[in-house]
Design a protein around this motif. Sequence first.
Motif, PDB file in Angstrom:
ATOM      1  N   PRO A  39      -0.786   3.867  22.601  1.00 14.23           N
ATOM      2  CA  PRO A  39       0.310   3.941  21.563  1.00 14.23           C
ATOM      3  C   PRO A  39       0.696   2.339  21.715  1.00 14.23           C
ATOM      4  CG  PRO A  39       0.328   5.980  22.631  1.00 14.23           C
ATOM      5  CD  PRO A  39      -0.644   5.064  23.393  1.00 14.23           C
ATOM      6  N   THR A  40       0.861   1.938  20.280  1.00 11.85           N
ATOM      7  CA  THR A  40       1.387   0.468  20.418  1.00 11.85           C
ATOM      8  C   THR A  40       2.218   0.511  18.870  1.00 11.85           C
ATOM      9  OG1 THR A  40      -0.600  -0.437  21.003  1.00 11.85           O
ATOM     10  CG2 THR A  40       0.782  -2.032  19.885  1.00 11.85           C
ATOM     11  N   ALA A  41       3.352  -0.037  18.911  1.00 12.31           N
ATOM     12  CA  ALA A  41       4.184  -0.279  17.794  1.00 12.31           C
ATOM     13  C   ALA A  41       3.635  -1.004  16.900  1.00 12.31           C
ATOM     14  CB  ALA A  41       5.612  -0.508  18.271  1.00 12.31           C
ATOM     15  N   VAL A  42       4.092  -0.858  15.772  1.00 12.64           N
ATOM     16  CA  VAL A  42       3.701  -1.542  14.481  1.00 12.64           C
ATOM     17  C   VAL A  42       4.153  -3.013  14.748  1.00 12.64           C
ATOM     18  CG1 VAL A  42       4.174  -1.982  11.883  1.00 12.64           C
ATOM     19  CG2 VAL A  42       3.498   0.339  12.750  1.00 12.64           C
ATOM     20  N   VAL A  43       5.411  -3.157  15.027  1.00 11.32           N
ATOM     21  CA  VAL A  43       5.981  -4.610  15.465  1.00 11.32           C
ATOM     22  C   VAL A  43       5.292  -5.296  16.249  1.00 11.32           C
ATOM     23  CG1 VAL A  43       7.688  -4.186  16.941  1.00 11.32           C
ATOM     24  CG2 VAL A  43       7.945  -5.842  15.196  1.00 11.32           C
ATOM     25  N   SER A  66       0.940  -1.097  -0.248  1.00  9.63           N
ATOM     26  CA  SER A  66       0.036   0.207   0.089  1.00  9.63           C
ATOM     27  C   SER A  66       1.003   1.216  -0.109  1.00  9.63           C
ATOM     28  CB  SER A  66      -0.920  -0.016   1.266  1.00  9.63           C
ATOM     29  OG  SER A  66      -1.574   1.137   1.306  1.00  9.63           O
ATOM     30  N   ASP A  67       0.374   2.217  -0.557  1.00 10.12           N
ATOM     31  CA  ASP A  67       1.282   3.541  -0.695  1.00 10.12           C
ATOM     32  C   ASP A  67       1.646   4.181   0.708  1.00 10.12           C
ATOM     33  OD1 ASP A  67       0.903   3.345  -3.472  1.00 10.12           O
ATOM     34  OD2 ASP A  67      -0.495   4.838  -3.402  1.00 10.12           O
ATOM     35  N   SER A  68       0.824   3.898   1.625  1.00 14.73           N
ATOM     36  CA  SER A  68       0.944   4.657   2.940  1.00 14.73           C
ATOM     37  C   SER A  68       1.682   3.702   3.975  1.00 14.73           C
ATOM     38  CB  SER A  68      -0.393   5.187   3.651  1.00 14.73           C
ATOM     39  OG  SER A  68      -1.161   4.147   3.687  1.00 14.73           O
ATOM     40  N   ALA A  69       1.698   2.298   3.597  1.00 13.55           N
ATOM     41  CA  ALA A  69       2.292   1.309   4.294  1.00 13.55           C
ATOM     42  C   ALA A  69       3.846   1.619   4.341  1.00 13.55           C
ATOM     43  CB  ALA A  69       2.104  -0.055   3.703  1.00 13.55           C
ATOM     44  N   ASP A  70       4.487   2.148   3.176  1.00 17.56           N
ATOM     45  CA  ASP A  70       5.727   2.338   3.150  1.00 17.56           C
ATOM     46  C   ASP A  70       6.408   3.376   4.201  1.00 17.56           C
ATOM     47  OD1 ASP A  70       6.170   0.511   1.264  1.00 17.56           O
ATOM     48  OD2 ASP A  70       6.065   1.920  -0.399  1.00 17.56           O
ATOM     49  N   ARG A  71       5.426   4.315   4.678  1.00 17.82           N
ATOM     50  CA  ARG A  71       5.767   5.279   5.840  1.00 17.82           C
ATOM     51  C   ARG A  71       5.912   4.830   7.102  1.00 17.82           C
ATOM     52  NH1 ARG A  71       1.664   9.724   4.872  1.00 17.82           N
ATOM     53  NH2 ARG A  71       0.286   7.923   4.479  1.00 17.82           N
ATOM     54  N   LEU A  72       5.231   3.436   7.225  1.00 14.45           N
ATOM     55  CA  LEU A  72       5.293   2.959   8.487  1.00 14.45           C
ATOM     56  C   LEU A  72       6.341   2.180   9.034  1.00 14.45           C
ATOM     57  CD1 LEU A  72       1.416   1.906   8.541  1.00 14.45           C
ATOM     58  CD2 LEU A  72       2.412   3.751   9.730  1.00 14.45           C
ATOM     59  N   ASP A  73       7.200   2.719   9.813  1.00 22.44           N
ATOM     60  CA  ASP A  73       8.341   2.012  10.422  1.00 22.44           C
ATOM     61  C   ASP A  73       8.196   0.956  11.257  1.00 22.44           C
ATOM     62  OD1 ASP A  73      10.922   1.381  10.827  1.00 22.44           O
ATOM     63  OD2 ASP A  73      11.574   3.506  11.737  1.00 22.44           O
ATOM     64  N   LEU A  74       8.963  -0.002  11.586  1.00 23.14           N
ATOM     65  CA  LEU A  74       8.619  -0.983  12.939  1.00 23.14           C
ATOM     66  C   LEU A  74       8.145  -0.514  13.972  1.00 23.14           C
ATOM     67  CD1 LEU A  74      11.247  -3.808  12.023  1.00 23.14           C
ATOM     68  CD2 LEU A  74       8.820  -3.636  11.421  1.00 23.14           C
ATOM     69  N   VAL A  75       8.866   0.860  14.457  1.00 25.37           N
ATOM     70  CA  VAL A  75       8.593   1.291  15.785  1.00 25.37           C
ATOM     71  C   VAL A  75       7.793   2.522  15.589  1.00 25.37           C
ATOM     72  CG1 VAL A  75      10.818   0.697  16.506  1.00 25.37           C
ATOM     73  CG2 VAL A  75      10.680   2.882  15.539  1.00 25.37           C
ATOM     74  N   THR A  76       7.037   2.670  14.551  1.00 19.20           N
ATOM     75  CA  THR A  76       5.858   3.778  14.511  1.00 19.20           C
ATOM     76  C   THR A  76       4.999   3.353  15.436  1.00 19.20           C
ATOM     77  OG1 THR A  76       6.368   4.183  12.201  1.00 19.20           O
ATOM     78  CG2 THR A  76       4.156   4.945  13.087  1.00 19.20           C
ATOM     79  N   LEU A  77       4.570   4.411  16.459  1.00 18.97           N
ATOM     80  CA  LEU A  77       3.445   4.124  17.329  1.00 18.97           C
ATOM     81  C   LEU A  77       1.854   4.577  16.612  1.00 18.97           C
ATOM     82  CD1 LEU A  77       4.991   5.676  20.421  1.00 18.97           C
ATOM     83  CD2 LEU A  77       4.728   3.158  19.846  1.00 18.97           C
TER      84      LEU A  77
END
Length: 115
Positions: A59-63, A23-34
Motif C-alpha cells: 500500500p502506497t499513498a497517492v502523494v 478524470s471522473d474517478s481521480a476526484d475520489r483519490l485523496d492525497l492519503v488514499t492508499l
Amino acid sequence: MSRPGRDDAPDRLYTLTGGRSRSDSADRLDLVTLMVAECDPTPGMQSEHSAILRMCERPTAVVEIAAELRLPVSITRILLSDLLVAGRVSARHPRVATLPDPDILEQVLVGLRNL
C-alpha cells in the motif's frame, strides 16, 4: 526558473494523460488514499503505469507515488484513475474520524482548568 526535481514540460504531461486534465474517478483519490497493485506490469504498458504497479506492491499513498514519479499530483491522479478503472489497482480510502462528544470535551476542559 525551473525548480529542481520537477518536470513541468507541458507537452510531456499532455502526452502522459492523453490530453486529459481531469478524470471522473481521480476526484475520489485523496492525497492519503492508499493504492495497492492487483496485478503485475505487462509488456507494452505505459512506463509510468508500470512504475506505479511496481511501487504499489505494498500500500502506497497517492502523494508518495507522485513524489516518486516526480509528477504533479493532478497528473498522478489521472494515471491512477486509469489503472483503477482497468482493475489493475485498488484504492483504500482513509477512514473518516468520528469526533468525540462535545459535552465530554467540555468536561475535560473544565477538569483541566480546575487543576
